[in-house]
Write an enzyme that holds these catalytic residues in place. Structure first.
Site, PDB file in Angstrom:
ATOM      1  N   LYS A  22     -10.232  10.490  -2.414  1.00 22.82           N
ATOM      2  CA  LYS A  22      -9.736  11.233  -1.241  1.00 22.82           C
ATOM      3  C   LYS A  22      -8.224  11.430  -1.316  1.00 22.82           C
ATOM      4  CE  LYS A  22      -8.995   8.789   2.728  1.00 22.82           C
ATOM      5  NZ  LYS A  22      -7.609   8.891   3.233  1.00 22.82           N
ATOM      6  N   ASN A  23      -7.497  10.355  -1.653  1.00 18.47           N
ATOM      7  CA  ASN A  23      -6.034  10.438  -1.570  1.00 18.47           C
ATOM      8  C   ASN A  23      -5.400  11.198  -2.733  1.00 18.47           C
ATOM      9  OD1 ASN A  23      -6.259   9.183   0.844  1.00 18.47           O
ATOM     10  ND2 ASN A  23      -5.551   7.161   0.151  1.00 18.47           N
ATOM     11  N   ARG A  92      -4.364  12.787   9.931  1.00 15.97           N
ATOM     12  CA  ARG A  92      -2.956  12.409   9.933  1.00 15.97           C
ATOM     13  C   ARG A  92      -2.251  12.887   8.654  1.00 15.97           C
ATOM     14  NH1 ARG A  92       1.443  10.345   7.590  1.00 15.97           N
ATOM     15  NH2 ARG A  92       2.991   9.935   9.193  1.00 15.97           N
ATOM     16  N   CYS A 116      -0.945   6.289  14.860  1.00 15.09           N
ATOM     17  CA  CYS A 116      -2.392   6.181  14.693  1.00 15.09           C
ATOM     18  C   CYS A 116      -2.783   4.721  14.770  1.00 15.09           C
ATOM     19  CB  CYS A 116      -2.827   6.789  13.379  1.00 15.09           C
ATOM     20  SG  CYS A 116      -2.414   5.756  12.000  1.00 15.09           S
ATOM     21  N   ARG A 121       3.580   6.374  12.547  1.00 15.25           N
ATOM     22  CA  ARG A 121       3.500   7.058  11.247  1.00 15.25           C
ATOM     23  C   ARG A 121       4.745   7.941  11.097  1.00 15.25           C
ATOM     24  NH1 ARG A 121      -2.032   6.595   8.999  1.00 15.25           N
ATOM     25  NH2 ARG A 121      -1.105   7.672   7.247  1.00 15.25           N
ATOM     26  N   PRO A 122       5.923   7.317  10.853  1.00 14.46           N
ATOM     27  CA  PRO A 122       7.145   8.121  10.752  1.00 14.46           C
ATOM     28  C   PRO A 122       7.116   9.039   9.531  1.00 14.46           C
ATOM     29  CG  PRO A 122       7.578   5.842  10.105  1.00 14.46           C
ATOM     30  CD  PRO A 122       6.161   5.892  10.600  1.00 14.46           C
ATOM     31  N   ILE A 123       7.891  10.144   9.604  1.00 15.63           N
ATOM     32  CA  ILE A 123       7.994  11.031   8.432  1.00 15.63           C
ATOM     33  C   ILE A 123       9.471  11.285   8.103  1.00 15.63           C
ATOM     34  CG2 ILE A 123       5.746  12.176   8.597  1.00 15.63           C
ATOM     35  CD1 ILE A 123       7.282  14.499  10.019  1.00 15.63           C
ATOM     36  N   ASP A 124      10.334  10.341   8.556  1.00 17.79           N
ATOM     37  CA  ASP A 124      11.776  10.512   8.343  1.00 17.79           C
ATOM     38  C   ASP A 124      12.117  10.669   6.853  1.00 17.79           C
ATOM     39  OD1 ASP A 124      10.778   7.793   8.453  1.00 17.79           O
ATOM     40  OD2 ASP A 124      12.814   7.129   8.057  1.00 17.79           O
ATOM     41  N   LEU A 125      11.397   9.959   5.977  1.00 13.56           N
ATOM     42  CA  LEU A 125      11.718  10.036   4.542  1.00 13.56           C
ATOM     43  C   LEU A 125      11.359  11.420   3.988  1.00 13.56           C
ATOM     44  CD1 LEU A 125      10.380   6.526   3.409  1.00 13.56           C
ATOM     45  CD2 LEU A 125      12.680   7.152   4.159  1.00 13.56           C
ATOM     46  N   ASP A 306      -4.999  -0.548   1.489  1.00 13.20           N
ATOM     47  CA  ASP A 306      -6.279   0.076   1.832  1.00 13.20           C
ATOM     48  C   ASP A 306      -7.479  -0.806   1.470  1.00 13.20           C
ATOM     49  OD1 ASP A 306      -4.821   2.167   2.787  1.00 13.20           O
ATOM     50  OD2 ASP A 306      -5.167   3.496   1.087  1.00 13.20           O
ATOM     51  N   ILE A 328       2.580  -3.386   4.447  1.00 15.54           N
ATOM     52  CA  ILE A 328       2.806  -1.928   4.444  1.00 15.54           C
ATOM     53  C   ILE A 328       2.743  -1.341   5.861  1.00 15.54           C
ATOM     54  CG2 ILE A 328       2.065   0.302   3.485  1.00 15.54           C
ATOM     55  CD1 ILE A 328       2.971  -1.652   1.304  1.00 15.54           C
ATOM     56  N   ARG A 399     -14.553   9.732   7.245  1.00 23.08           N
ATOM     57  CA  ARG A 399     -13.320  10.381   6.765  1.00 23.08           C
ATOM     58  C   ARG A 399     -13.126  10.151   5.269  1.00 23.08           C
ATOM     59  NH1 ARG A 399      -8.797   7.670   8.926  1.00 23.08           N
ATOM     60  NH2 ARG A 399      -7.872   8.821   7.232  1.00 23.08           N
TER      61      ARG A 399
HETATM   62  C1  EPZ Z   1      -0.873   6.874   1.967  1.00 19.33           C
HETATM   63  O1  EPZ Z   1      -0.423   7.118   3.300  1.00 19.33           O
HETATM   64  C2  EPZ Z   1      -2.377   6.804   2.045  1.00 19.33           C
HETATM   65  N1  EPZ Z   1      -2.889   8.049   2.582  1.00 19.33           N
HETATM   66  C3  EPZ Z   1      -2.785   5.623   2.931  1.00 19.33           C
HETATM   67  O2  EPZ Z   1      -4.200   5.517   2.890  1.00 19.33           O
HETATM   68  C4  EPZ Z   1      -2.184   4.338   2.366  1.00 19.33           C
HETATM   69  O3  EPZ Z   1      -2.463   3.266   3.247  1.00 19.33           O
HETATM   70  C5  EPZ Z   1      -0.668   4.484   2.226  1.00 19.33           C
HETATM   71  O4  EPZ Z   1      -0.355   5.665   1.421  1.00 19.33           O
HETATM   72  C6  EPZ Z   1      -0.012   3.286   1.555  1.00 19.33           C
HETATM   73  O5  EPZ Z   1      -0.594   3.058   0.315  1.00 19.33           O
HETATM   74  C7  EPZ Z   1      -3.029   9.102   1.785  1.00 19.33           C
HETATM   75  O6  EPZ Z   1      -2.724   9.079   0.601  1.00 19.33           O
HETATM   76  C8  EPZ Z   1      -3.628  10.321   2.389  1.00 19.33           C
HETATM   77  P1  EPZ Z   1       3.314   5.870   3.015  1.00 19.33           P
HETATM   78  P2  EPZ Z   1       1.092   7.559   3.572  1.00 19.33           P
HETATM   79  O7  EPZ Z   1       4.157   7.046   3.306  1.00 19.33           O
HETATM   80  O8  EPZ Z   1       1.524   8.467   2.488  1.00 19.33           O
HETATM   81  C9  EPZ Z   1       6.491   3.933   6.080  1.00 19.33           C
HETATM   82  C10 EPZ Z   1      -6.370   5.387   3.746  1.00 19.33           C
HETATM   83  O9  EPZ Z   1      -6.989   4.455   4.328  1.00 19.33           O
HETATM   84  N2  EPZ Z   1       7.110   5.283   6.095  1.00 19.33           N
HETATM   85  O10 EPZ Z   1       3.346   5.286   1.640  1.00 19.33           O
HETATM   86  O11 EPZ Z   1       1.176   8.027   4.966  1.00 19.33           O
HETATM   87  C11 EPZ Z   1       5.175   3.928   6.849  1.00 19.33           C
HETATM   88  O12 EPZ Z   1       5.387   3.764   8.234  1.00 19.33           O
HETATM   89  C12 EPZ Z   1      -4.935   5.712   4.116  1.00 19.33           C
HETATM   90  O13 EPZ Z   1      -6.882   6.095   2.863  1.00 19.33           O
HETATM   91  C13 EPZ Z   1       8.301   5.459   6.751  1.00 19.33           C
HETATM   92  O14 EPZ Z   1       8.888   4.534   7.322  1.00 19.33           O
HETATM   93  O15 EPZ Z   1       1.808   6.152   3.418  1.00 19.33           O
HETATM   94  C14 EPZ Z   1       4.440   2.774   6.211  1.00 19.33           C
HETATM   95  O16 EPZ Z   1       4.870   1.578   6.810  1.00 19.33           O
HETATM   96  C15 EPZ Z   1      -4.444   4.953   5.296  1.00 19.33           C
HETATM   97  N3  EPZ Z   1       8.842   6.724   6.783  1.00 19.33           N
HETATM   98  C16 EPZ Z   1       4.909   2.803   4.761  1.00 19.33           C
HETATM   99  O17 EPZ Z   1       6.122   3.598   4.755  1.00 19.33           O
HETATM  100  C17 EPZ Z   1       8.242   7.778   6.166  1.00 19.33           C
HETATM  101  O18 EPZ Z   1       8.797   8.903   6.218  1.00 19.33           O
HETATM  102  C18 EPZ Z   1       3.897   3.419   3.785  1.00 19.33           C
HETATM  103  O19 EPZ Z   1       3.683   4.763   4.099  1.00 19.33           O
HETATM  104  C19 EPZ Z   1       7.029   7.582   5.502  1.00 19.33           C
HETATM  105  C20 EPZ Z   1       6.463   6.318   5.481  1.00 19.33           C
END
Ligand code: EPZ
Length: 422
Positions: A22-23, A92, A116, A121-125, A306, A328, A399
């Site tokens: 999926k990912n 999401r 969620c 779920r921040p997207i600042d990065l 995960d 995480i 999902r």
């Molecule tokens: C991906 O989510 C996966 N989703 C998640 O899988 C997985 O848990 C996660 O990576 C970590 O491995 C998909 O690939 C679709 P991140 P993503 O950005 O990209 C923080 C599942 O069950 N962060 O690596 O959203 C955030 O809050 C799902 O299949 C910021 O602070 O994860 C978190 O604590 C759930 N600012 C950490 O980083 C940002 O701009 C990891 O997030 C982005 C993230």
């Protein structure tokens, strides 16, 4: 809303074919927007997150048809650059469309993904990287409105955390940008490598995928291609957990064993016997699992968040105490109270660590699925428990897991999906 009824305490035995990841599929579907024309994606899992992505593609003006695990996308007529709130809320991870829409159209308008079940779920990065690449971003009224002033340009981006989604959005916008983009502290997940493999086949110039530093040299255009999604390592590990928790013996077909390097030693620590031959993995599990000393979630190649919930389900019936640390997500212990309803002995400390003391047997109970992976943890607990477990809200599970109940039934589980009116 559907629910599962699981009658536990049955040993699983047999073979299961893996689904595509999926990912990987989600960012690759978004990447099809970058090549104007017909892309063919094989091994696409048939799950609700993929259906949500297909709806987004169609809203954007593309044609998309999923048949027998092959998705054909024609993005030639893409004529929109926005995603409405209902489609953003459906999934999401729809934020992964941001980089590709900007790269294709020079502008984008998306709703902020809300928090969620895993926490904020921040997207600042994502946004600060795009700003560095010349995107002007307005964040107001729950909307992210982006436009590129002249042309998207390459940049040096040092991520403070190896975010999977931010790395993907940067790659998706950098492949067609002017000049070079260097991402340091990039996410190293196999799904990032799969996305880059796809883009390279389309003509992108990307070096270092799977390592901490990724170099992307922007090109003028990409051409559509044919690609096969990698097998889902989280589903593979979850099925291994289903064998482990039932003292069973499963053969998984279609694995990439290097993607499981971080988890195979843990199953062995618990007493499972694992044999890997090419793309087949056989796991033979003891009657009672040994405890895990310590499981700490980390970015890849560390132990995946995960799988944290599924491993916690294993610990609940192991022969001793195990420690889990979630590094995480802020809020990924929602399965704990549900497991405790089934007789699990778990002490949570703060929001990041828990001690699980294994009990001899769980007992079936009505429980509530709270997120995708937590849902499977409850199914695992149900498979091991004495009596009947009712797992409510299995739409979370749909999902990410394709035909889970059918696959488990085929290897000896007593699991039934009951459809109820909403
Ligand atoms: C991906 O989510 C996966 N989703 C998640 O899988 C997985 O848990 C996660 O990576 C970590 O491995 C998909 O690939 C679709 P991140 P993503 O950005 O990209 C923080 C599942 O069950 N962060 O690596 O959203 C955030 O809050 C799902 O299949 C910021 O602070 O994860 C978190 O604590 C759930 N600012 C950490 O980083 C940002 O701009 C990891 O997030 C982005 C993230």
């Amino acid at each position: 809303m559907a629910k599962f009824i699981v009658d536990g305490n049955r040993r699983l035995q047999g073979e299961v074919d893996l689904q595509g990841a999926k990912n990987s599929a989600l960012p690759i579907i978004s990447a099809t927007l970058l090549c104007s024309g017909e892309s063919v994606i094989h091994c696409c899992p048939i799950i609700s997150d993929i259906n949500a992505s297909i709806q987004i593609l169609r809203y954007l003006g593309c044609s998309a048809k999923l048949s027998d695990h092959t998705l054909i996308v024609d993005s030639k007529d893409m004529n929109r650059c926005d995603i409405p709130e209902n489609l953003m809320n459906e999934m999401r991870s729809s934020i992964v469309f941001l980089g590709a829409i900007i790269a294709r159209k020079g502008k984008a308008k998306l709703y902020f993904p809300g928090g969620c079940e895993l926490g904020p779920r921040p997207i600042d990065l994502h946004l600060s990287a795009l700003r560095k690449m010349g995107v002007i971003i307005d964040e107001r009224y729950g909307l992210i409105t982006c436009r590129v002033k002249d042309k998207l340009h390459g940049a040096k981006i040092a991520l403070p955390f190896p975010s999977v989604g931010a790395t993907e959005n940067i790659i998706l916008s950098a492949v067609l940008a002017k000049g070079t983009t260097i991402i340091s502290n990039a996410a190293r997940e196999p799904e990032i490598v799969d996305l880059c493999d796809y883009l390279v086949k389309c003509g992108a110039e990307i070096y270092g995928a799977g390592e901490s530093t990724i170099y992307i040299y922007g090109v003028d255009n990409l051409t559509p291609t044919v690609h096969t999604i990698i097998p889902d390592r989280i589903v593979a590990s979850t099925l291994m957990a289903a064998s482990a928790v039932t003292g069973g013996e499963l053969i998984l077909n279609g694995i990439i064993s290097s993607h499981l390097d971080g988890v195979i030693p843990l199953f062995e620590e618990a007493g499972c016997n694992i044999k890997v031959r090419n793309s087949k993995l056989k796991i033979d599990s003891p009657n009672r699992l040994k405890p895990f000393k310590s499981v700490r979630t980390m970015p890849y190649p560390g132990f995946p968040t995960d799988l944290q919930a599924q491993f916690m389900a294993l610990m609940t019936v192991s022969e001793g105490a195990s420690l889990v640390t979630e590094n995480i997500w802020e809020n990924r212990f929602m399965h704990v109270p549900e497991l405790m309803r089934m007789g699990a002995n778990i002490n949570v400390h703060g929001h990041a660590s828990a001690i699980v003391r294994g009990v001899k047997r769980l007992s079936g109970a009505p429980v509530m699925a709270t997120d995708l992976r937590a849902s499977f943890a409850l199914v695992l607990a149900g498979l091991a428990a004495e009596g009947e477990t009712v797992v409510n809200r299995v739409y979370h599970l749909d999902r990410g897991y394709e035909k889970l109940d059918e696959k488990l039934r085929a290897v000896g589980a007593d699991i039934e999906r009951i459809k109820e009116a909403d």
